[in-house]
Scaffold this active site. Structure first.
Site, short mmCIF file in Angstrom:
data_model
loop_
_atom_site.label_atom_id
_atom_site.label_comp_id
_atom_site.label_asym_id
_atom_site.label_seq_id
_atom_site.Cartn_x
_atom_site.Cartn_y
_atom_site.Cartn_z
N GLU A 284 -13.09 5.89 -1.63
CA GLU A 284 -12.47 5.96 -2.96
C GLU A 284 -13.30 5.18 -3.99
O GLU A 284 -13.49 5.64 -5.12
CB GLU A 284 -11.03 5.41 -2.92
N CYS B 225 -1.32 2.45 -6.45
CA CYS B 225 -0.36 3.55 -6.54
C CYS B 225 1.04 3.15 -6.08
O CYS B 225 1.22 2.12 -5.41
CB CYS B 225 -0.87 4.75 -5.75
N ASN C 115 -5.05 1.17 2.93
CA ASN C 115 -3.67 0.73 2.66
C ASN C 115 -2.98 0.21 3.92
O ASN C 115 -2.15 -0.69 3.85
CB ASN C 115 -2.88 1.85 1.97
S1 SF4 Z 1 -2.08 6.08 -1.00
FE1 SF4 Z 1 -1.39 8.19 -1.26
S2 SF4 Z 1 -0.39 8.30 -3.30
FE2 SF4 Z 1 -1.63 6.41 -3.18
S3 SF4 Z 1 -3.56 7.02 -4.12
FE3 SF4 Z 1 -3.80 7.23 -1.88
S4 SF4 Z 1 -3.27 9.36 -1.47
FE4 SF4 Z 1 -2.53 8.91 -3.54
#
Ligand code: SF4
Length: 316
Positions: free
Chosen positions: A131, A200, A230
């Site tokens: 990303e 997000c 995450n």
């Molecule tokens: S965690 Fe999910 S909602 Fe958040 S930016 Fe990544 S893909 Fe999009």
């Protein structure tokens, strides 16, 4: 044999977010529309179980566009890609479908707007994460400077301290990012901050749920992949919130049962790219070893949904 009693605190929200759900649907719909093989640049989402499932249906995962034949469709992963990648696919006249999460695209657009207004960008993110590579690759080299820690802020070498803005990766720790943002604002008082947090909703909600359960538990298991940003942040959030034994597990076979001997309360959550079937597998593994009571701890309800690109909704 009497099994020891155990309470499983199940965090909610957990697992798939709208961006991951959309990215997987895009690959499935592309396979239906164009048949196999469909090429996917990078793991569509960071989860081996998901990737293996799509591979079995005919998706081929590659790291670079050069690895894709020009006569087959290519899909860009949910993490986003540098601008040069879709441009090159267009030059080769390939069918390309962008599965970049719309919330990542929002950050790309923000970066572009600041650039057009003559500002240099600082990105808070992790070096090398797709990303971050994709977002930095929206602008020419040198226009986006990366900071990973508060300490990095002190050594930033900017073009003009009065003409700066910052953006962030979407899957960071909310608390760590707030510290880095505060350090940026302290060193560069004129720096523009995102109007709304770039982290997000899914990242924020999953971290909030972990914070709520951490004081109640002896151990936290985060179901997710080692390369899932995450998911790794959820482990850190659990530790910071007081649960010293916070571990990432890809599935039930990864659980170190010896480390869990004698405990009576365990928290379970899942990163945004981990499917619910793996959560259920972990719960079943506990039920086989403990007299298990499952308690749901819900801190938010999510209703976000994203549409797939139009090209997939049109007939061939
Ligand atoms: S965690 Fe999910 S909602 Fe958040 S930016 Fe990544 S893909 Fe999009």
């Amino acid at each position: 044999m009497t099994l020891p009693a155990l309470t499983l605190y199940l965090a909610a929200p957990r697992g798939f977010c709208a961006g991951v759900d959309r990215a997987i649907r895009i690959v499935e719909m592309a396979l239906e529309k164009w048949g196999a093989p469909v090429y996917v640049r990078h793991e569509i989402v960071h989860n081996k179980f998901v990737v293996d499932g799509l591979r079995a249906k005919g998706a081929v995962f590659v790291e670079e566009l050069d690895d894709c034949p020009v006569d087959r469709p290519v899909i860009f992963s949910a993490h986003g890609v540098p601008k040069a990648v879709p441009a090159e696919a267009a030059r080769r006249e390939m069918i390309a479908v962008d599965a970049t999460c719309p919330l990542v695209t929002k950050v790309h657009n923000e970066a572009q707007r600041h650039f057009e207004n003559g500002l240099q960008l600082v990105m808070i993110g992790h070096a090398g994460h797709p990303e971050t590579v994709g977002t930095m690759g929206q602008l020419p080299q040198g226009e986006v400077l990366l900071v990973e820690t508060v300490a990095d802020v002190a050594t930033l070498d900017v073009r003009d301290p009065a003409r700066l803005a910052f953006i962030t990766q979407t899957t960071l720790s909310v608390d760590d990012t707030a510290d880095i943002a505060a350090a940026l604002k302290a060193r560069f008082p004129h720096i523009l901050a995102p109007a709304h947090d770039d982290i997000c909703y899914a990242t924020t909600n999953r971290q909030a749920a972990v914070k709520r359960i951490s004081p109640l538990i002896d151990a936290l298991l985060v179901i997710g992949a080692p390369n899932s940003s995450n998911s790794r942040r959820l482990v850190e959030v659990g530790r910071a919130a007081g649960c010293a034994y916070s571990q990432l597990v890809q599935r039930a076979t990864d659980i170190d049962w010896r480390a869990l001997e004698g405990i009576s309360a365990v928290g379970i959550t899942a990163g945004a790219s981990a499917p619910e079937v793996l959560v259920n597998e972990v719960i079943d593994a506990f039920r086989a070893r403990f007299d298990t009571r499952v308690e749901l701890v819900e801190t938010a309800q999510e209703t976000v949904e994203f549409k797939v690109p139009r090209v997939l909704r049109e007939p061939v």
